[in-house]
Design a protein around this motif. Structure first.
Motif, short mmCIF file in Angstrom:
data_model
loop_
_atom_site.label_atom_id
_atom_site.label_comp_id
_atom_site.label_asym_id
_atom_site.label_seq_id
_atom_site.Cartn_x
_atom_site.Cartn_y
_atom_site.Cartn_z
N GLY A 423 0.78 -1.22 0.00
CA GLY A 423 0.00 0.00 0.00
C GLY A 423 0.82 1.28 0.00
N PRO A 424 0.13 2.40 -0.26
CA PRO A 424 -1.31 2.47 -0.51
C PRO A 424 -1.68 1.94 -1.90
CG PRO A 424 -0.33 4.66 -0.68
CD PRO A 424 0.75 3.74 -0.20
N THR A 425 -2.59 0.97 -1.90
CA THR A 425 -3.02 0.33 -3.14
C THR A 425 -4.51 0.09 -3.09
OG1 THR A 425 -0.93 -0.69 -3.80
CG2 THR A 425 -2.92 -1.88 -4.37
N VAL A 426 -5.15 0.26 -4.25
CA VAL A 426 -6.58 -0.01 -4.39
C VAL A 426 -6.78 -1.01 -5.52
CG1 VAL A 426 -8.80 0.98 -5.09
CG2 VAL A 426 -7.34 2.20 -3.46
N VAL A 427 -7.53 -2.06 -5.24
CA VAL A 427 -7.92 -3.04 -6.25
C VAL A 427 -9.40 -2.81 -6.53
CG1 VAL A 427 -8.09 -5.50 -6.81
CG2 VAL A 427 -6.20 -4.67 -5.39
N GLY A 428 -9.72 -2.33 -7.73
CA GLY A 428 -11.07 -1.92 -8.05
C GLY A 428 -12.05 -3.07 -8.13
N ALA A 429 -13.33 -2.73 -8.20
CA ALA A 429 -14.40 -3.73 -8.23
C ALA A 429 -14.18 -4.69 -9.40
CB ALA A 429 -15.74 -3.04 -8.37
N GLY A 430 -14.27 -5.99 -9.11
CA GLY A 430 -14.17 -7.00 -10.15
C GLY A 430 -12.78 -7.24 -10.68
N ALA A 431 -11.77 -6.56 -10.13
CA ALA A 431 -10.40 -6.73 -10.62
C ALA A 431 -9.82 -8.06 -10.12
CB ALA A 431 -9.53 -5.57 -10.17
N ARG A 432 -8.72 -8.51 -10.76
CA ARG A 432 -8.08 -9.79 -10.42
C ARG A 432 -6.57 -9.58 -10.32
NH1 ARG A 432 -12.64 -10.62 -9.63
NH2 ARG A 432 -13.99 -12.30 -10.43
N VAL A 433 -5.98 -10.11 -9.26
CA VAL A 433 -4.53 -10.10 -9.10
C VAL A 433 -4.08 -11.55 -8.99
CG1 VAL A 433 -2.57 -9.24 -7.78
CG2 VAL A 433 -4.69 -7.89 -7.88
N ALA A 434 -3.29 -11.99 -9.97
CA ALA A 434 -2.93 -13.40 -10.10
C ALA A 434 -1.74 -13.75 -9.20
CB ALA A 434 -2.60 -13.71 -11.55
N PRO A 435 -1.44 -15.05 -9.03
CA PRO A 435 -0.27 -15.47 -8.25
C PRO A 435 1.02 -14.85 -8.80
CG PRO A 435 -1.70 -17.34 -8.71
CD PRO A 435 -2.23 -16.19 -9.52
N ARG A 436 1.93 -14.53 -7.89
CA ARG A 436 3.25 -13.98 -8.18
C ARG A 436 3.21 -12.56 -8.75
NH1 ARG A 436 3.20 -18.31 -11.14
NH2 ARG A 436 4.02 -17.26 -13.00
N ALA A 437 2.03 -11.98 -8.80
CA ALA A 437 1.93 -10.58 -9.24
C ALA A 437 2.21 -9.66 -8.05
CB ALA A 437 0.54 -10.29 -9.80
N LEU A 438 2.83 -8.52 -8.34
CA LEU A 438 3.11 -7.51 -7.32
C LEU A 438 2.44 -6.20 -7.75
CD1 LEU A 438 4.64 -6.19 -4.91
CD2 LEU A 438 6.56 -5.83 -6.49
N VAL A 439 1.64 -5.64 -6.86
CA VAL A 439 1.01 -4.34 -7.11
C VAL A 439 1.33 -3.44 -5.93
CG1 VAL A 439 -1.14 -3.12 -7.57
CG2 VAL A 439 -0.88 -5.49 -8.34
N GLN A 440 2.10 -2.38 -6.19
CA GLN A 440 2.49 -1.50 -5.08
C GLN A 440 2.25 -0.04 -5.43
OE1 GLN A 440 6.62 -2.23 -4.20
NE2 GLN A 440 7.34 -1.67 -6.26
N ARG A 441 1.70 0.67 -4.44
CA ARG A 441 1.40 2.11 -4.58
C ARG A 441 0.66 2.39 -5.88
NH1 ARG A 441 6.62 1.52 -3.33
NH2 ARG A 441 7.26 2.15 -5.43
N SER A 442 -0.39 1.61 -6.13
CA SER A 442 -1.07 1.68 -7.42
C SER A 442 -2.57 1.55 -7.25
CB SER A 442 -0.56 0.58 -8.36
OG SER A 442 0.80 0.78 -8.68
N ILE A 443 -3.28 1.87 -8.32
CA ILE A 443 -4.72 1.69 -8.40
C ILE A 443 -5.04 0.81 -9.60
CG2 ILE A 443 -6.96 2.83 -8.69
CD1 ILE A 443 -5.65 5.41 -7.63
N LEU A 444 -5.71 -0.30 -9.35
CA LEU A 444 -6.26 -1.12 -10.44
C LEU A 444 -7.68 -0.66 -10.68
CD1 LEU A 444 -5.14 -4.80 -9.64
CD2 LEU A 444 -3.92 -3.02 -10.91
N MET A 445 -7.97 -0.20 -11.87
CA MET A 445 -9.32 0.22 -12.19
C MET A 445 -10.25 -1.00 -12.21
SD MET A 445 -9.05 3.46 -12.32
CE MET A 445 -10.58 4.02 -13.09
N PRO A 446 -11.55 -0.78 -12.11
CA PRO A 446 -12.49 -1.91 -12.07
C PRO A 446 -12.32 -2.85 -13.26
CG PRO A 446 -13.61 0.10 -11.43
CD PRO A 446 -12.24 0.50 -11.89
N ASN A 447 -12.53 -4.14 -12.98
CA ASN A 447 -12.51 -5.19 -14.01
C ASN A 447 -11.18 -5.25 -14.77
OD1 ASN A 447 -15.27 -5.94 -13.48
ND2 ASN A 447 -15.87 -4.06 -14.56
N THR A 448 -10.10 -5.03 -14.04
CA THR A 448 -8.76 -5.12 -14.59
C THR A 448 -8.07 -6.36 -14.02
OG1 THR A 448 -8.61 -2.72 -14.74
CG2 THR A 448 -6.54 -3.93 -14.80
N ALA A 449 -7.37 -7.11 -14.85
CA ALA A 449 -6.69 -8.33 -14.41
C ALA A 449 -5.19 -8.18 -14.58
CB ALA A 449 -7.19 -9.53 -15.21
#
Length: 503
Positions: A423-449
């Motif tokens: 964090g700070p990180t937001v995973v939007g509605a319906g989004a998907r984060v798969a194994p071994r993925a790293l999301v840092q200091r970011s925003i995933l918009m809705p329905n993003t994989a």
């Protein structure tokens, strides 16, 4: 016994002035209460500051009055003199009385704050294309951008509702049908749409008028304003004391009161800058000046209280809107006209928070502050499942995912085992984060994989574009798609089967 009675929004304020409160005063209080309720006021404040002494029977009368008045609405007393408070404490009835020290204190109580501005209309300006918010605003109007489970404008409306404001006028323009879908009139709020656009061959075509043009057209077509009204931007979070702002506006006699905040001098070119005298009268207003053009740091926040008569400075008579009304702006056209006429403009500059979400950089900053609890009245619509980690209804978070807060995982989103959020990180509605993925200091918009093994840092990203939020200040920004990021529904399509729409 009862010397004055005034109305404050939907509250009646009854001032008691007598040398000694007795049981005989009960009848006068009840008479004033019933008169107030005939005027539609069902919340009552009793000002005891004029009472010097109180007999036991007089205090009993207050208890009896409170019991009778509560059957129809809220009741409170304030301003009791020390001798009266001492008698109340001596009898042990303080816990039984709704007693406050000052009028300001009792008006801050939610039950009374929510009555002060009932019936006042609020215009929430939402028509703009939000070009500085691109590419986010290509698909979503700025006021409808999600902020921890609710659109920005919903947070704004909830603050307004805390003061009793329930009558909202929205002017959908850019992507207007999204507002029609999202908002409806309910038992608790009235929503009126003044559309600045229309459907042409089944496609919505926006036709924004400009902020002042909107107000002129509302008055011309709908006679929308009979009394003082508020104007807000639909994409800026606030915690301003609106009841106090209205009270100051009415006391000043100004045509328009402008809420303002001090900004750093090197940033004045971003704002409409106000110069005012010692009484708060605005003497000069300049839109986005260079720092060397002004010594003032007082910036308009785009929050106004207006008298209906203020609009006549742009139109001597109200006619149906025509091309001359289009593009008329409050800051650039209406306020300078009022100043030139010599009519009073007032500034309201009491301390308040103002979070302007004008560009992607602002959006990420607002989410970061909200995740840390630093924006009053804004909190995640979710359950805190770990420290500073919020999970919205329908979201899935694997116990084997690594999450370092603050993070928000939106409705229906899924964070798989082996994924990491920092964090700070937001995973939007319906989004998907798969194994071994790293999301840092970011925003995933809705329905993003995010595909397995993909690393994302300091971005706002969708399947169609990605931007570095650190530099996305409203200027030209590269927004190319990012490798390893797709549409969530595409990511979930069964292997070997054609996706919907494919050949």
């Amino acid at each position: 016994m009862l010397t004055t009675s005034e109305d404050l929004g939907m509250i009646s304020v009854m001032k008691v002035a007598t040398s000694r409160l007795t049981s005989a005063d009960f009848a006068a209080l009840r008479k004033a209460q019933m008169a107030a309720e005939e005027r539609g006021r069902f919340a009552h404040l009793v000002d005891l500051s004029g009472v010097r002494r109180a007999a036991v029977s007089g205090l009993a009368a207050l208890l009896e009055f409170q019991s009778a008045a509560k059957s129809n609405g809220s009741i409170a007393f304030f301003g009791a003199q020390p001798a009266v408070k001492a008698e109340i404490n001596k009898l042990g009835i303080a816990p039984l009385l709704s007693l406050f020290d000052t009028r300001k204190e009792v008006l801050a109580h939610p039950a009374f704050r929510a009555c002060q501005l009932a019936g006042v209309k609020s215009v929430l300006l939402v028509a703009g294309a939000g070009s500085r918010m691109a590419p986010i605003s290509h698909d979503t109007p700025k006021p409808l951008v999600d902020l921890l489970g609710q659109p920005v404008i919903e947070h704004v409306m909830r603050h307004l509702e805390s003061f009793g404001l329930r009558d909202f006028i929205l002017n959908p323009g850019h992507l207007g049908p999204q507002f029609h879908t999202r908002f409806k009139t309910t038992a608790h709020r009235s929503i009126q749409f003044f559309n600045e656009g229309q459907f042409v061959n089944q496609r919505w075509q926006p036709a924004p008028l400009g902020s002042a043009g909107t107000l002129l057209a509302l008055q011309a077509q709908c006679a929308a304003f009979e009394e003082d009204f508020f104007v807000f931007c639909g994409d800026a979070l606030i915690n301003i004391d609106l009841a106090e702002m209205m009270a100051q506006h009415r006391a000043s006699g100004a045509e328009v009161t402008v809420a303002a905040k001090f900004v750093p001098h090197e940033e004045v070119q971003k704002y409409g800058i106000i110069e005012a005298d010692g009484r708060g009268r605005i003497t000069h207003f300049v839109e986005k000046p260079a720092p060397e053009q002004t010594q003032s740091r007082l910036a308009s926040t785009g929050i106004y209280v207006m008298k209906p008569s203020a609009l006549r400075h742009l139109s001597s008579r109200f006619t149906l809107p025509d091309a001359s009304m289009q593009g008329l702006d409050i800051a650039q056209h209406l306020l300078p006209k009022i100043l030139k006429s010599g009519t009073a403009l007032q500034v309201y500059e009491a301390p308040f928070d103002w979070v302007d979400i004008g560009c992607p950089k602002d959006y990420f900053a607002a989410l970061s502050k909200a995740l840390r609890g630093l924006i009053a009245g804004v909190s995640p619509e979710a359950q805190e499942v770990r420290r500073h980690v919020w999970l919205a209804p329908g979201a899935e978070l694997s116990a084997r995912a690594v999450v370092v807060g603050p993070c928000y995982i939106g409705p229906g989103a899924k964070v798989s085992a082996g994924a990491k959020l920092d964090g700070p990180t937001v995973v939007g509605a319906g989004a998907r984060v798969a194994p071994r993925a790293l999301v840092q200091r970011s925003i995933l918009m809705p329905n993003t994989a995010v595909a397995p093994g993909t690393w994302l840092s300091d971005v706002i990203v969708s399947a169609d574009w990605a931007i570095d939020h650190r530099f996305a200040d409203g200027g030209t920004t590269s927004a190319a798609p990012m490798e390893g990021v797709t549409h969530a529904e595409v990511a979930q399509a069964p292997v070997g089967l054609p996706r919907v729409g494919s050949l």
